[in-house]
Design a protein around this motif. Structure first.
Motif, short mmCIF file in Angstrom:
data_model
loop_
_atom_site.label_atom_id
_atom_site.label_comp_id
_atom_site.label_asym_id
_atom_site.label_seq_id
_atom_site.Cartn_x
_atom_site.Cartn_y
_atom_site.Cartn_z
N TYR A 36 1.59 0.95 18.07
CA TYR A 36 0.71 2.09 18.30
C TYR A 36 1.25 3.38 17.69
CZ TYR A 36 -2.22 -0.60 21.46
OH TYR A 36 -3.08 -1.53 21.97
N ASP A 37 2.53 3.40 17.29
CA ASP A 37 3.11 4.63 16.75
C ASP A 37 2.96 4.72 15.22
OD1 ASP A 37 4.85 2.70 15.89
OD2 ASP A 37 6.56 3.40 17.04
N ARG A 38 2.17 3.81 14.64
CA ARG A 38 1.86 3.79 13.22
C ARG A 38 3.08 3.49 12.35
NH1 ARG A 38 -2.17 8.56 11.45
NH2 ARG A 38 -2.26 7.19 9.62
N GLN A 39 4.15 3.00 12.96
CA GLN A 39 5.28 2.52 12.17
C GLN A 39 4.88 1.20 11.51
OE1 GLN A 39 8.29 4.13 11.64
NE2 GLN A 39 7.11 5.80 12.56
N GLN A 40 5.62 0.82 10.48
CA GLN A 40 5.28 -0.40 9.77
C GLN A 40 5.34 -1.62 10.70
OE1 GLN A 40 8.24 0.63 6.51
NE2 GLN A 40 6.76 -0.59 5.35
N PRO A 41 4.28 -2.39 10.74
CA PRO A 41 4.29 -3.59 11.59
C PRO A 41 5.27 -4.64 11.06
CG PRO A 41 2.06 -2.95 10.97
CD PRO A 41 2.99 -2.18 10.10
N ARG A 42 5.89 -5.35 11.96
CA ARG A 42 6.77 -6.45 11.58
C ARG A 42 5.96 -7.72 11.42
NH1 ARG A 42 10.96 -7.97 15.46
NH2 ARG A 42 11.62 -9.33 13.77
N VAL A 43 6.38 -8.53 10.47
CA VAL A 43 5.79 -9.87 10.31
C VAL A 43 6.60 -10.83 11.18
CG1 VAL A 43 5.29 -11.74 8.70
CG2 VAL A 43 5.05 -9.35 7.96
N ARG A 147 -19.34 -1.73 -9.22
CA ARG A 147 -18.54 -2.55 -8.32
C ARG A 147 -17.59 -1.66 -7.53
NH1 ARG A 147 -14.98 -7.82 -10.15
NH2 ARG A 147 -14.37 -8.49 -8.05
N ARG A 148 -17.46 -1.94 -6.27
CA ARG A 148 -16.59 -1.13 -5.42
C ARG A 148 -15.12 -1.28 -5.84
NH1 ARG A 148 -18.29 -3.37 0.33
NH2 ARG A 148 -18.24 -5.27 -0.92
N ALA A 149 -14.45 -0.16 -5.94
CA ALA A 149 -13.05 -0.18 -6.39
C ALA A 149 -12.13 -0.53 -5.23
CB ALA A 149 -12.69 1.19 -6.96
N VAL A 150 -11.02 -1.18 -5.57
CA VAL A 150 -9.99 -1.49 -4.58
C VAL A 150 -8.82 -0.54 -4.80
CG1 VAL A 150 -8.33 -3.21 -3.79
CG2 VAL A 150 -10.67 -3.91 -4.40
N HIS A 151 -8.37 0.07 -3.71
CA HIS A 151 -7.24 1.00 -3.77
C HIS A 151 -6.14 0.48 -2.86
CE1 HIS A 151 -9.79 4.01 -5.76
NE2 HIS A 151 -10.72 3.69 -4.87
N VAL A 152 -4.90 0.66 -3.28
CA VAL A 152 -3.74 0.26 -2.47
C VAL A 152 -3.06 1.53 -1.98
CG1 VAL A 152 -1.53 -0.94 -2.45
CG2 VAL A 152 -3.44 -1.87 -3.79
N VAL A 153 -2.93 1.63 -0.65
CA VAL A 153 -2.35 2.83 -0.05
C VAL A 153 -1.21 2.45 0.88
CG1 VAL A 153 -4.51 4.12 -0.21
CG2 VAL A 153 -4.02 2.80 1.85
N ASP A 154 -0.37 3.41 1.16
CA ASP A 154 0.73 3.20 2.09
C ASP A 154 0.17 2.99 3.50
OD1 ASP A 154 2.96 4.45 4.06
OD2 ASP A 154 3.89 3.62 2.26
N TRP A 155 0.85 2.12 4.27
CA TRP A 155 0.40 1.83 5.63
C TRP A 155 0.22 3.11 6.45
CZ3 TRP A 155 -1.36 -1.96 8.73
CH2 TRP A 155 -1.32 -1.72 10.12
N THR A 156 1.11 4.06 6.30
CA THR A 156 1.07 5.27 7.12
C THR A 156 -0.14 6.15 6.81
OG1 THR A 156 2.49 6.43 5.54
CG2 THR A 156 3.57 5.30 7.38
N ARG A 157 -0.83 5.89 5.70
CA ARG A 157 -2.00 6.67 5.32
C ARG A 157 -3.30 6.11 5.89
NH1 ARG A 157 -0.26 11.55 3.39
NH2 ARG A 157 1.44 11.28 1.88
N VAL A 158 -3.19 5.03 6.64
CA VAL A 158 -4.38 4.34 7.15
C VAL A 158 -4.48 4.52 8.66
CG1 VAL A 158 -5.55 2.11 7.39
CG2 VAL A 158 -4.27 2.64 5.30
#
Length: 426
Positions: A36-43, A147-158
């Motif tokens: 919930y703190d928006r830190q990177q999730p662990r796999v 066609r809809r574009a795909v963008h790659v963003v950092d996890w913290t930006r989502v």
């Protein structure tokens, strides 16, 4: 060369090998723990499907290499207990992909404040050997037919990817439906049962009536009822129309009488009438087991026409094994039943011959009130996979196939013999 950064969609379907190169199964999903703190999730690990279709959990720390076409483990010993999702865990492909999110990235001002969909997750290995979700691939909206574009963003930006938000909001199911393309209905039903309830309903709503009917018929009775309860009443009636009459009758027989009658009233009369007739019989009798739509022909039908009828891909192998010959009319309940013709006999005869001249009249038909045990003995005695059901006036009412008999002979939980298993530890 082993990868230290990969996208989870590319892992789906990869073979999983032990250290000696032995095949263990194939990857079906990736288990992550979203915070919930928006830190990177662990796999946490991988969901691996064994050749037996059982899905097990393999901890990510057991993975030594992710290479093109394969994933290698550091041990061939894995827990074979059925995978069960733990609190705080989410499935990357089944639950996170297709989620609606917002992106706040100064490099992508066009995406600010608009809904976009997650199409993939990028994971990478940290120095600690832990795997973390680091990137999110999102798809924007179509513009002017482009066609809809795909963008790659950092996890913290989502934002929008907490467990609460994912469970609360409706999701697209494009990626899941793509996984189901070309699969048998029974296999889709198996995968559907592995999904969380919310996603299961979303997939059901998205499937067309015919495909959903085929899948629902492969679910246990209680899960059929549960899924039907999540559909709008009109859609539920449409689904019942698309189902085989005997399966629709079985499902309606599990519902309260008033609810079943309401759905029957919404169905097209031509579709509801055979279902109503089936409901008049005990579900554990020949009349309750039968389908009212076997291959029914008149005596003047040629062998060539009969073979064309049994080539129908919608017929089960059991129903295609035998045709039934009657006097008109040929809609059940038919005119007088004359006999049957096995497919082997059709294959031996010249195409121009008439089926009325090659009838098997020695096979005794079933009566609708015959109990399941007697129907089972009938199939065993005559080595049949399909048999006719006639009334006292010798009108053909339908046919019982061996798959319907097995469905009622097996334990109710035969599709889910491992439900009491628990996931083993790492």
């Amino acid at each position: 060369m082993a990868a230290t950064r990969v996208y989870v969609a590319r892992l789906a379907g990869l073979v999983v090998l032990g250290p000696d190169g032995e095949s263990i199964g194939r990857i079906r999903d990736v288990v992550v723990a979203i915070r919930y703190d928006r830190q990177q999730p662990r796999v946490h690990g991988l969901v691996v499907e064994l050749p037996t279709r059982r899905r097990i959990f393999v901890p990510i720390l057991r993975v030594t290499a992710i290479e093109p076409g394969m994933v290698t483990l550091n041990t061939g010993t894995v827990s074979l207990r059925r995978f069960t999702q733990r609190p705080g865990e989410m499935l990357a492909l089944a639950q996170i992909v297709d989620s609606v999110v917002r992106v706040e990235d100064p490099d992508l001002p066009d995406l600010t404040g608009v809904d976009v969909h997650v199409v993939d997750l990028g994971i990478e290995q940290a120095r600690s050997r832990d795997w973390l979700v680091s990137r999110v691939a999102v798809r924007g909206h179509r513009r002017l037919g482009r066609r809809r574009a795909v963008h790659v963003v950092d996890w913290t930006r989502v934002s929008g990817l907490t467990p609460y938000e994912i469970d609360r909001r409706g999701q697209d199911v494009t990626q899941l439906l793509e996984q189901f393309e070309g699969m048998r209905a029974a296999d889709v039903a198996h995968l559907l049962r592995e999904l969380p309830e919310k996603r299961r309903v979303e997939v059901a709503v998205a499937l067309d009536d015919e495909r959903l009917a085929d899948v629902v018929q492969e679910l246990p009775d209680d899960e059929q009822v549960e899924l039907l309860s999540h559909l709008e009443t009109r859609r539920a009636a449409d689904l019942l129309e698309a189902m085989d009459p005997d399966d629709a009758a079985d499902l309606l027989g599990e519902l309260p009488e008033g609810e079943a009658e309401s759905l029957l009233a919404l169905m097209d009369p031509q579709e509801s009438e055979p279902v109503r007739r089936l409901l008049e019989h005990s579900p554990y009798s020949a009349g309750g087991l039968m389908t009212p739509k076997p291959v029914i022909l008149t005596p003047s039908t040629t062998v060539a026409e009969a073979l064309a009828r049994v080539r129908n891909p919608d017929l089960t192998p059991a129903l295609a094994s035998m045709v039934f010959v009657v006097r008109p009319p040929t809609a059940t309940p038919t005119g007088r039943y004359l006999g049957s013709v096995h497919i082997q006999q059709l294959l031996r005869e010249p195409p121009a011959h008439l089926v009325g001249g090659i009838l098997d009249t020695d096979l005794s038909p079933l009566r609708p009130e015959l109990p399941l045990a007697a129907v089972t003995r009938y199939f065993a005695t005559y080595n049949l996979v399909c048999g006719p059901v006639v009334d006292e006036e010798n009108h053909l009412l339908g046919a019982v196939s061996v798959d319907d008999v097995l469905d009622h002979l097996l334990p109710e939980d035969w599709r889910d013999q491992e439900t009491n298993d628990e996931r083993g530890g790492a």
